[in-house]
Design a protein around this motif. Structure first.
Motif, short mmCIF file in Angstrom:
data_model
loop_
_atom_site.label_atom_id
_atom_site.label_comp_id
_atom_site.label_asym_id
_atom_site.label_seq_id
_atom_site.Cartn_x
_atom_site.Cartn_y
_atom_site.Cartn_z
N PRO A 125 22.07 17.97 -3.04
CA PRO A 125 23.43 18.47 -2.81
C PRO A 125 23.57 19.91 -3.31
N ALA A 126 24.26 20.72 -2.53
CA ALA A 126 24.48 22.12 -2.92
C ALA A 126 25.32 22.18 -4.19
N ARG A 127 25.02 23.13 -5.02
CA ARG A 127 25.78 23.32 -6.25
C ARG A 127 27.16 23.86 -5.90
N GLU A 155 30.33 26.18 -5.88
CA GLU A 155 30.42 27.63 -6.04
C GLU A 155 30.82 28.00 -7.46
N GLU A 156 31.64 27.17 -8.10
CA GLU A 156 32.06 27.46 -9.47
C GLU A 156 30.87 27.49 -10.42
N LYS A 157 29.94 26.56 -10.22
CA LYS A 157 28.75 26.51 -11.08
C LYS A 157 27.85 27.72 -10.84
N ILE A 158 27.69 28.08 -9.57
CA ILE A 158 26.87 29.26 -9.24
C ILE A 158 27.51 30.51 -9.84
N THR A 159 28.83 30.59 -9.71
CA THR A 159 29.56 31.74 -10.28
C THR A 159 29.38 31.79 -11.79
N GLU A 160 29.49 30.64 -12.42
CA GLU A 160 29.32 30.57 -13.88
C GLU A 160 27.93 31.06 -14.29
N LEU A 161 26.90 30.60 -13.57
CA LEU A 161 25.54 31.06 -13.86
C LEU A 161 25.38 32.55 -13.60
N PHE A 162 25.96 33.00 -12.48
CA PHE A 162 25.89 34.42 -12.13
C PHE A 162 26.44 35.27 -13.28
N LEU A 163 27.61 34.89 -13.77
CA LEU A 163 28.24 35.65 -14.85
C LEU A 163 27.43 35.57 -16.15
N LYS A 164 26.80 34.43 -16.39
CA LYS A 164 25.98 34.27 -17.59
C LYS A 164 24.77 35.20 -17.55
N SER A 184 16.79 24.06 -12.63
CA SER A 184 17.81 23.00 -12.66
C SER A 184 17.79 22.18 -11.37
N CYS A 185 17.50 22.84 -10.24
CA CYS A 185 17.39 22.11 -8.97
C CYS A 185 16.21 21.15 -9.00
N LEU A 186 15.08 21.62 -9.50
CA LEU A 186 13.88 20.78 -9.55
C LEU A 186 14.07 19.62 -10.52
N GLU A 187 14.78 19.86 -11.62
CA GLU A 187 15.08 18.76 -12.54
C GLU A 187 15.85 17.67 -11.82
N GLU A 188 16.79 18.07 -10.98
CA GLU A 188 17.58 17.08 -10.24
C GLU A 188 16.72 16.33 -9.25
N VAL A 189 15.81 17.03 -8.56
CA VAL A 189 14.92 16.39 -7.60
C VAL A 189 14.05 15.36 -8.32
#
Length: 169
Positions: free
Chosen positions: A25-27, A29-38, A62-67
């Motif tokens: 599942p796609a992350r 946008e809020e999570k991607i934004t949070e990572l981007f800012l970090k 993090s994606c591979l951990e989920e897989v």
């Protein structure tokens, strides 16, 4: 936009494409934004090559951990439906098995499949090599010291149409 830096509007679709490629599942946008800012360490609202490398390694990890977690969960669920049975060479001798008997006949003769809720998933020899149920004892050269492991799997419930169309006993 080929300026050597990535804006959030460029990173989000990239991250979504990575998730699609990994069949996860796609992350949000809020999570991607949070990572981007970090990972935007100098807070200029873009990721430099160095910032992006760190961002992407973390994101991909993090994606591979989920897989891996999803695969582990599927494996655990599958194992929960398995049952292992060992047939030793002594069983062959005690049943007065003839060399022309197939491994499938042996399993049936031992009564392991007397219930309709189990099916043979695989048969494995001592050396962990899969054995075909149609092979005979003679073809395999089984002796009293040999051991076979039969992996039984729970049979999924029959579809309703199969039960309704079953002839009376």
């Amino acid at each position: 936009n080929r300026d050597g830096k990535l804006q959030l509007s460029e990173v989000i679709p990239l991250c979504v494409d990575v998730c699609v490629a990994l069949s996860i599942p796609a992350r949000p946008e809020e999570k991607i934004t949070e990572l981007f800012l970090k990972f935007d360490t100098n807070k200029d609202q873009v990721l430099s090559r160095k910032e992006f490398n760190k961002f992407f390694k973390f994101f991909l990890g993090s994606c591979l951990e989920e897989v891996v977690a999803e695969a582990d969960a599927k494996t655990k669920a599958q194992r929960a439906t398995l049952e292992f049975i060992t047939i030793s060479g002594e069983h062959f001798a005690s049943m007065e098995v003839e060399g022309r008997w197939t491994i499938g006949q042996l399993i049936g003769h031992r009564g392991y499949l007397s219930t309709s809720d189990k099916v043979v998933a695989r048969i494995v020899g001592l050396d962990s090599v899969a054995i075909h149920a149609a092979k005979t004892v003679m073809e395999l050269g089984l002796t009293t010291g040999d051991v076979l492991t039969v992996v039984l799997e729970s049979r999924p419930p029959a579809p309703a149409w199969e039960i309704w169309n079953k002839p009376p006993a």
